[in-house]
Design a protein around this motif. Structure first.
Motif, PDB file in Angstrom:
ATOM      1  N   ALA A 130      24.407  25.725  19.062  1.00  0.00           N
ATOM      2  CA  ALA A 130      26.086  25.541  18.497  1.00  0.00           C
ATOM      3  C   ALA A 130      25.735  24.669  17.678  1.00  0.00           C
ATOM      4  O   ALA A 130      25.632  23.460  18.261  1.00  0.00           O
ATOM      5  N   VAL A 131      26.367  24.862  16.646  1.00  0.00           N
ATOM      6  CA  VAL A 131      26.717  22.966  15.778  1.00  0.00           C
ATOM      7  C   VAL A 131      28.182  23.257  16.520  1.00  0.00           C
ATOM      8  O   VAL A 131      28.841  21.634  17.046  1.00  0.00           O
ATOM      9  N   ASN A 132      28.865  23.870  15.509  1.00  0.00           N
ATOM     10  CA  ASN A 132      30.688  23.900  16.136  1.00  0.00           C
ATOM     11  C   ASN A 132      30.899  24.529  17.068  1.00  0.00           C
ATOM     12  O   ASN A 132      31.810  23.321  17.660  1.00  0.00           O
ATOM     13  N   ASP A 133      30.411  25.374  17.622  1.00  0.00           N
ATOM     14  CA  ASP A 133      31.078  26.290  18.900  1.00  0.00           C
ATOM     15  C   ASP A 133      30.440  27.542  19.174  1.00  0.00           C
ATOM     16  O   ASP A 133      29.707  28.558  18.621  1.00  0.00           O
ATOM     17  N   CYS A 134      31.213  28.032  21.020  1.00  0.00           N
ATOM     18  CA  CYS A 134      30.241  29.438  20.956  1.00  0.00           C
ATOM     19  C   CYS A 134      32.160  30.408  21.354  1.00  0.00           C
ATOM     20  O   CYS A 134      32.531  29.370  22.037  1.00  0.00           O
TER      21      CYS A 134
END
Length: 280
Positions: A130-134
């Protein structure tokens, strides 16, 4: 000579013409070893590029990072979308000021990513980065869910609410910010745990060292409870499942626009710190 790969969103009408224009400019300064309308950046790896230029928006750039997996390359994001928070360049800025990419070591920021592992009760495993979020989302029929959160084997909290966001520093200005979470400097080596609409005011966002392993269990979930990764990959989250989050084994390498300060996107695109009188 620098070896450059160029990919672009196949869904944006302006990309083919922009790609032709960008490749023409790049070919005068570097060796363009790959160019294609695709989200699958891994197709370029066989050409051994030193640099990846991504034409599109932040979604295109995030898809490119996903497909590179542990073989990350320095990325130049050229924004042809809307906000362009990660894609810092316009094609005009690339043509006017992009010579710096080939004259010295470009200004690369190393950003932590998440290793997301969903261990299902039936023995199945889904793993991605994940680059941003889970994000764990309550889903239909939209009753509150209950989650138990652990860090390195120790209990952190039992949370009741509409879900939980686990975000990187890069993702702190995405879903996390909308849910009331804090903003982190993009290079911070930390995770954010931000409850979504928690049942009690005692559940506040938490910043955690990225060296920790976070485990989330659902003690009560809905039929439609879902794990969403960067808004691009979705998996059902059922009773007995475990969501395990660690730091990913490679970092996201993003080339900054040297003509913009580190705070440009925050101030100009999100209006952070602006006097409301100047906005209205």
């Amino acid at each position: 000579m620098t070896r450059v790969a160029v990919i672009g969103s196949p869904e944006k009408e302006s990309v083919p013409q922009t790609m032709e224009r960008a490749c023409r400019w790049l070919a005068e300064r570097a060796e363009v070893v790959f160019s294609e309308l695709t989200y699958d950046s891994s197709r370029a790896l066989a050409k051994r590029p030193d640099l990846l230029v991504v034409l599109g928006g932040d979604g295109t750039l995030i898809a490119a990072v996903h497909n590179l997996r542990e073989r990350q390359l320095p990325i130049v994001g050229v924004n042809l979308g809307k906000l362009g928070f990660l894609a810092e360049f316009t094609v005009e800025q690339l043509e006017g000021n992009g010579q710096f990419l080939f004259e010295a070591a470009p200004p690369v920021t190393r950003r932590v990513m998440l290793d997301v592992r969903l261990e299902q009760a039936d023995g199945g495993v889904f793993e991605t980065l994940a680059v941003n979020d889970c994000v764990l989302l309550s889903g239909p029929p939209f009753r509150m869910i209950e989650m138990r959160v652990e860090a390195d084997g120790e209990d952190v909290a039992e949370i009741r609410g509409d879900g939980l966001i686990i975000a990187t520093a890069s993702g702190s200005t995405a879903h996390n910010l909308s849910a009331g979470g804090p903003i982190l400097e993009p290079t911070a080596e930390a995770f954010l745990l931000t409850p979504i609409c928690p049942h009690a005011l005692t559940f506040r966002p938490l910043a955690m060292d990225a060296r920790r392993m976070v485990v989330v269990r659902g003690t009560r979930v809905n039929e439609g409870t879902t794990v969403a990764v960067d808004g691009q990959e979705h998996r059902r989250f059922r009773p007995g499942d475990r969501l395990v989050i660690r730091r990913y084994r490679a970092d996201f390498l993003l080339i900054r626009n040297p003509n913009r300060s580190a705070w440009y996107a925050l101030r100009r695109k999100l209006m952070w710190g602006e006097n409301p009188r100047n906005i209205l």
